[in-house]
Write a protein that holds these residues in place. Structure first.
Motif: not given
Length: 305
Positions: A105-111, A129-136, A141-148, A167-172
């Motif tokens: 799952m990505l954050p909302p698109m466009r907005y 949903t019962k499905l397991p989720i991986m947050v992208y 690229d998408y200008k929204v960061e999911v912080t800790l 995919s933050t590009r920050d190895i740390s």
């Protein structure tokens, strides 16, 4: 439901024929190559899968056909990248009906959603949903960061949010995630050019791009590093890097589809407004691919390590 979030999971390309229709025959040739190489999951409808150009019916067809073809050998995960919470909830419902085992799952698109809006969006879909989720998590690229702190809220309230495509590009950031959440949030690296580094820092797996054309090499790197044969993994990775750089490019879809053609497991057709590469740009990509194929390494028996 649960997924073992580890190993190599290709973000597969979507194949089209000359009439701009889904080419399921070519698609299944590539999926079979992935399975033969030993991948650990299949991710449908991501950026590389040209998700924004696919209709809901096409996404459903891809999901159903892949689920039937894979036949429970590995989990099938479909990406959700929608503009509204309502549409995302409907997409999750369709995915579950069509046999997907999980969601990316990505954050909302466009907005460009704020922190609270992003968290509430993920919560609403996860709780539907019962499905397991991986947050992208791809703020580059998408200008929204999911912080800790945002993950803290999500993990507390949504047990089926289980992983992050980091995919933050920050190895740390991998160490920060592990320090904060331990094993509660599995980490799948999402940047091909940082993949081995990420795995060595503790990432559980790799959502990969160039795997679409070079599945065996990609899985070999993962399996070798997993058992501590770092030098061998590094040798393959150093050979691979010029090819992996084709993934961190606005035309990654065209680049990787050209590589799939060169290795005999894909087609070049893209969906407009994308166009096939031409001129010097095309020549450069073909030269990189040709050099990679010319120097392609011999692989150890990585499936039996």
């Amino acid at each position: 439901m649960s997924i073992n979030w580890e190993g190599v999971m290709p973000a597969v390309t979507t194949k089209f024929n000359e009439n701009d229709e889904l080419d399921l025959k070519a698609f299944k040739i590539n999926i079979q190559a992935q399975l033969d190489a030993g991948v650990h999951g299949i991710v449908l409808g991501g950026t590389l899968g040209e998700a924004s150009t696919l209709s809901d019916d096409e996404k459903r067809t891809l999901t159903r056909e892949t689920v039937a073809f894979v036949n429970d050998k590995v989990p099938v995960i479909i990406n959700i990248a929608e503009q509204t919470t309502k549409a995302a909830i409907e997409a999750a419902k369709r995915a579950e009906e069509d046999g997907a085992k999980g969601l990316m799952m990505l954050p909302p698109m466009r907005y460009k959603s704020g922190d609270k809006e992003t968290v509430e969006y993920f919560k609403a879909v996860a709780n539907s949903t019962k499905l397991p989720i991986m947050v992208y998590n791809n703020p580059v690229d998408y200008k929204v960061e999911v912080t800790l702190d945002m993950f803290e809220d999500l993990l507390k309230n949504c047990p089926n949010i289980q992983a992050v495509k980091e995919s933050t590009r920050d190895i740390s950031n991998i160490t920060r995630i592990i320090n904060r959440f331990g094993n509660r949030l599995k980490i799948m690296t999402g940047v091909d050019t940082l993949a081995l580094e990420s795995l060595l820092m503790g990432a559980n797996g790799w959502i990969a791009g160039l795997v679409c054309a070079f599945p065996k090499e990609t899985v070999a790197i993962y399996e070798l590093q997993k058992v501590g044969r770092i030098k061998e993994a590094l040798e393959i990775y150093r050979w691979f890097l010029p090819l992996l750089e084709l993934d961190i490019n606005p035309k990654l879809v065209q680049n990787i589809k050209l590589a799939e053609v060169a290795t005999g497991i894909g087609t070049e057709n893209v969906r407009a407004p994308r166009l096939p590469l031409s001129g010097e740009e095309r020549k450069h990509v073909l030269d990189v691919i040709a050099q990679g194929i010319k120097t392609r390494p011999s692989l150890p028996d990585y499936k039996n390590l």
